[in-house]
Design a protein around this motif. Structure first.
Motif, mmCIF file in Angstrom:
data_model
loop_
_atom_site.group_PDB
_atom_site.id
_atom_site.type_symbol
_atom_site.label_atom_id
_atom_site.label_comp_id
_atom_site.label_asym_id
_atom_site.label_seq_id
_atom_site.Cartn_x
_atom_site.Cartn_y
_atom_site.Cartn_z
ATOM 1 N N ALA A 1 39.352 36.099 38.737
ATOM 2 C CA ALA A 1 39.320 36.670 39.928
ATOM 3 C C ALA A 1 40.066 38.016 40.182
ATOM 4 C CB ALA A 1 39.696 35.501 41.062
ATOM 5 N N SER A 2 41.334 37.826 39.727
ATOM 6 C CA SER A 2 42.459 39.072 39.991
ATOM 7 C C SER A 2 41.919 40.031 39.106
ATOM 8 C CB SER A 2 43.767 38.487 39.389
ATOM 9 O OG SER A 2 43.926 38.160 38.133
ATOM 10 N N ARG B 1 43.092 45.410 50.504
ATOM 11 C CA ARG B 1 42.993 44.247 49.719
ATOM 12 C C ARG B 1 43.942 42.971 50.601
ATOM 13 N NH1 ARG B 1 43.866 43.305 43.357
ATOM 14 N NH2 ARG B 1 44.439 40.988 43.698
ATOM 15 N N GLY B 2 43.338 41.755 50.460
ATOM 16 C CA GLY B 2 44.017 40.811 51.134
ATOM 17 C C GLY B 2 43.728 39.393 50.314
ATOM 18 N N GLU B 3 44.426 38.557 50.534
ATOM 19 C CA GLU B 3 44.310 37.328 49.809
ATOM 20 C C GLU B 3 44.433 36.217 50.960
ATOM 21 O OE1 GLU B 3 45.891 36.240 45.919
ATOM 22 O OE2 GLU B 3 46.467 38.237 45.676
ATOM 23 N N ARG B 4 43.458 35.087 50.652
ATOM 24 C CA ARG B 4 43.982 34.100 51.791
ATOM 25 C C ARG B 4 42.903 32.823 51.162
ATOM 26 N NH1 ARG B 4 42.397 34.277 57.968
ATOM 27 N NH2 ARG B 4 44.222 33.301 58.309
ATOM 28 N N ALA B 5 43.592 31.752 51.024
ATOM 29 C CA ALA B 5 43.133 30.286 50.370
ATOM 30 C C ALA B 5 42.696 30.477 49.176
ATOM 31 C CB ALA B 5 42.336 29.916 51.404
ATOM 32 N N THR C 1 40.195 39.444 48.995
ATOM 33 C CA THR C 1 39.083 40.179 49.578
ATOM 34 C C THR C 1 39.282 41.776 49.456
ATOM 35 O OG1 THR C 1 40.330 40.053 51.994
ATOM 36 C CG2 THR C 1 38.526 38.329 51.469
ATOM 37 N N LEU C 2 38.456 42.416 49.461
ATOM 38 C CA LEU C 2 38.616 43.823 49.605
ATOM 39 C C LEU C 2 37.642 44.292 50.595
ATOM 40 C CD1 LEU C 2 38.236 44.975 45.652
ATOM 41 C CD2 LEU C 2 40.081 44.860 46.844
ATOM 42 N N ARG C 3 38.155 45.134 51.565
ATOM 43 C CA ARG C 3 37.384 45.904 52.405
ATOM 44 C C ARG C 3 37.707 47.370 52.634
ATOM 45 N NH1 ARG C 3 38.299 42.777 57.529
ATOM 46 N NH2 ARG C 3 39.235 41.249 56.125
ATOM 47 N N ALA C 4 36.592 48.175 52.880
ATOM 48 C CA ALA C 4 36.733 49.772 52.630
ATOM 49 C C ALA C 4 35.482 50.065 53.446
ATOM 50 C CB ALA C 4 36.481 50.146 51.515
ATOM 51 N N ARG D 1 34.364 39.547 48.369
ATOM 52 C CA ARG D 1 35.045 38.561 48.472
ATOM 53 C C ARG D 1 35.070 38.113 46.912
ATOM 54 N NH1 ARG D 1 32.765 34.768 52.202
ATOM 55 N NH2 ARG D 1 34.135 35.841 53.655
ATOM 56 N N VAL D 2 36.129 37.750 46.167
ATOM 57 C CA VAL D 2 36.333 37.205 44.951
ATOM 58 C C VAL D 2 36.977 35.877 44.929
ATOM 59 C CG1 VAL D 2 36.996 37.752 42.558
ATOM 60 C CG2 VAL D 2 36.599 39.538 44.100
ATOM 61 N N VAL D 3 36.281 34.828 44.519
ATOM 62 C CA VAL D 3 36.747 33.578 44.580
ATOM 63 C C VAL D 3 36.701 32.940 43.231
ATOM 64 C CG1 VAL D 3 36.278 31.134 45.622
ATOM 65 C CG2 VAL D 3 35.646 33.299 46.919
#
Length: 130
Positions: A40-41, A60-64, A68-71, A83-85
């Motif tokens: 994922a990374s 870029r963010g990380e949660r649980a 996530t990347l948003r643009a 979203r990469v899980v």
């Protein structure tokens, strides 16, 4: 001002607030979903590298455990997200968009899902196949 004027003013204020509210691009259903054998990374890093020059306001963010990347797309400012899980042997990748944007951004993501694609350092995204 009488009661009718105040009621109309209040209704207009509520309408303005309701219309200007922006929800996250991740509140929508994903447009595309894929799996990859890459971590994922590594997928998130590759996509961030490719999106860096072709988007605005990349975050870029990380949660649980999910990354996530948003643009915003470069020309029309349409919100896009990824979203990469991580999940066992495979990484699940979900691509989101608020409005219709060209296939360029999903093409960049697809290029990062192939183990032989490298890290995208050459800056040339894969051409869409469809």
């Amino acid at each position: 001002m009488n009661g009718w004027h105040m009621a109309i003013a209040a209704a207009l204020c509520l309408l303005l607030v309701a219309c200007s509210r922006r929800e996250s691009v991740f509140s929508l259903s994903p447009v595309f979903t894929a799996k990859s054998s890459i971590s994922a990374s590594a997928v998130a890093g590759c996509v961030a590298h490719r999106w860096k020059q072709g988007t605005r306001r990349l975050r870029r963010g990380e949660r649980a455990g999910a990354i996530t990347l948003r643009a915003e797309s470069l020309f029309n400012g349409a919100p896009i997200g990824l979203r990469v899980v991580p999940g066992g042997r495979y990484t699940r990748v979900e691509y989101f968009r608020r409005r219709r944007v060209g296939p360029l951004y999903w093409s960049m993501v697809r290029g990062c899902l192939d183990p032989d694609a490298g890290d995208g350092a050459d800056g040339t995204p894969d051409a869409p196949t469809s």
